[in-house]
Design an enzyme around this catalytic site. Structure first.
Site, PDB file in Angstrom:
ATOM      1  N   GLY A 114     121.199 -31.016 -49.019  1.00  0.00           N
ATOM      2  CA  GLY A 114     122.491 -30.534 -48.524  1.00  0.00           C
ATOM      3  C   GLY A 114     123.399 -29.986 -49.605  1.00  0.00           C
TER       4      GLY A 114
ATOM      5  CB  ALA B 100      82.545 -30.657 -61.214  1.00  0.00           C
TER       6      ALA B 100
ATOM      7  CE1 TYR C 246     100.213 -13.117 -64.088  1.00  0.00           C
ATOM      8  CE2 TYR C 246     101.874 -12.069 -62.711  1.00  0.00           C
ATOM      9  CZ  TYR C 246     100.678 -12.750 -62.836  1.00  0.00           C
ATOM     10  OH  TYR C 246      99.949 -13.064 -61.722  1.00  0.00           O
TER      11      TYR C 246
ATOM     12  CG  ASP D 297      88.467 -22.434 -71.027  1.00  0.00           C
ATOM     13  OD1 ASP D 297      89.355 -21.594 -70.799  1.00  0.00           O
ATOM     14  OD2 ASP D 297      88.681 -23.502 -71.622  1.00  0.00           O
TER      15      ASP D 297
ATOM     16  NE  ARG E 235      99.545 -17.595 -71.706  1.00  0.00           N
ATOM     17  CZ  ARG E 235     100.849 -17.404 -71.936  1.00  0.00           C
ATOM     18  NH1 ARG E 235     101.447 -16.305 -71.494  1.00  0.00           N
ATOM     19  NH2 ARG E 235     101.555 -18.298 -72.600  1.00  0.00           N
TER      20      ARG E 235
ATOM     21  CB  VAL F 108      95.977 -18.540 -54.447  1.00  0.00           C
ATOM     22  CG1 VAL F 108      95.187 -17.560 -53.570  1.00  0.00           C
ATOM     23  CG2 VAL F 108      97.468 -18.185 -54.415  1.00  0.00           C
TER      24      VAL F 108
END
Length: 324
Positions: free
Chosen positions: A195, A43, A146, A54, A77, A20
């Site tokens: 297929g 970079a 999450y 980070d 994460r 994204v």
């Protein structure tokens, strides 16, 4: 309508090298309205300024945040299947909650006007009942580590907004697809392209998806729209489809026949349960719909790309790079 204090100036992005994030960065650069700073491990583009960042380590971006009008926080994460860490919830909390809130506190101290947080529909839950799509007003029911971490981050950000006056914008996308998509969506295209017969021709569920182009358009809209301040937005293509219909339309975009066998959903679910894969059956057979009427009304926004247009773009990239 735009907020003049945000419509031009400096933006800081995290997660700009991700699926994204790359698309958001490209859209912002094309608009040529902002000076963009990317906070990342290293970079990755010569078109923007980079600062070391980070989420998994301690960081101090205070000086880099001075003069920034808006932070778009996409680094996280991410949800992973078959997580192997000893404490998944702890691992998600460390990155998605603790580090996110520290970044937001540093942003507020630096005078950042708006903080956009890319959350997840998993905050709402994993499944919807027929004709009862999720809305931003629903009581959150996250069920996995999450989703729980994203919900806890949302709560912390709202508290920080109330304390500091910094605008917080929360965006909860459903499943995102588009060019260079990976994981299950790319596997689906691979099966259709080869297929392979699939026992998914009789699934009558309803699922919301969001094309990458539509999600990016909403994120960019939220950068300077005054109506976005302190809002929670669900986002989708505004066209829900069954698993069977999605496969047929994806096959059409690929120029392939959809070889779908009409196996009853109940039988699929029973077989998945015997194999210990109830989660797979839930995603294939269950419904998950998002009502984006609040998003559209509050921002005077509509998804610019249709489902079929987005599927064609996704299919074209897959056909050009099938082994991505």
């Amino acid at each position: 309508m735009t907020d003049s204090s945000l419509s031009a100036g400096n933006l800081l992005l995290t997660g700009a090298s991700g699926f994204v994030g790359k698309a958001v960065l490209s859209s912002l650069l094309a608009a040529k309205r902002w000076r963009i700073v990317c906070a990342s491990r290293s970079a990755f583009s010569s078109d923007v300024e980079h600062v070391p960042f980070d989420l998994s380590t301690s960081f101090d971006l205070q000086s880099s945040l001075e003069g920034i009008a808006c932070v778009v926080h996409m680094a996280a994460r991410v949800h992973v299947m078959n997580d192997t860490v000893a404490d998944p919830l702890g691992a998600f909390r460390a990155i998605n909650v603790t580090a996110t809130l520290e970044l937001a506190r540093q942003a507020a101290r630096a005078g950042v006007r708006r903080f956009i947080f890319l959350s997840s529909i998993k905050v709402n839950g994993e499944q919807t009942a027929p004709r009862q799509p999720f809305t931003p007003e629903d009581r959150p029911q996250p069920q996995d580590p999450y989703g729980i971490s994203k919900y806890e981050a949302e709560q912390g950000l709202r508290a920080l907004a109330a304390e500091t006056g910094m605008d917080v914008v929360i965006i909860r996308p459903v499943l995102v697809y588009g060019p260079e998509v990976k994981a299950n969506f790319r596997s689906m295209m691979s099966w259709l392209s080869k297929g392979i017969p699939l026992p998914l021709g009789a699934i009558a569920n309803k699922r919301s998806l969001v094309a990458l182009d539509n999600l990016v358009d909403l994120i960019v809209t939220c950068v300077d729209h005054p109506g976005a301040a302190n809002q929670t937005f669900l986002v989708s293509d505004d066209e829900d489809v069954s698993t069977s219909e999605l496969l047929r339309r994806m096959a059409n975009a690929l120029g392939k026949p959809a070889r779908l066998l009409p196996v009853p959903a109940a039988l699929l679910q029973a077989g998945a349960a015997l194999l210990g894969r109830r989660d797979v059956a839930q995603r294939l057979c269950g419904s998950l719909q998002a009502d984006i009427s609040h998003t559209k009304a509050r921002l005077n926004w509509a998804p610019p790309v249709s489902l079929d247009q987005a599927l064609r773009r996704t299919a074209q990239e897959f056909l050009e790079h099938p082994s991505l």
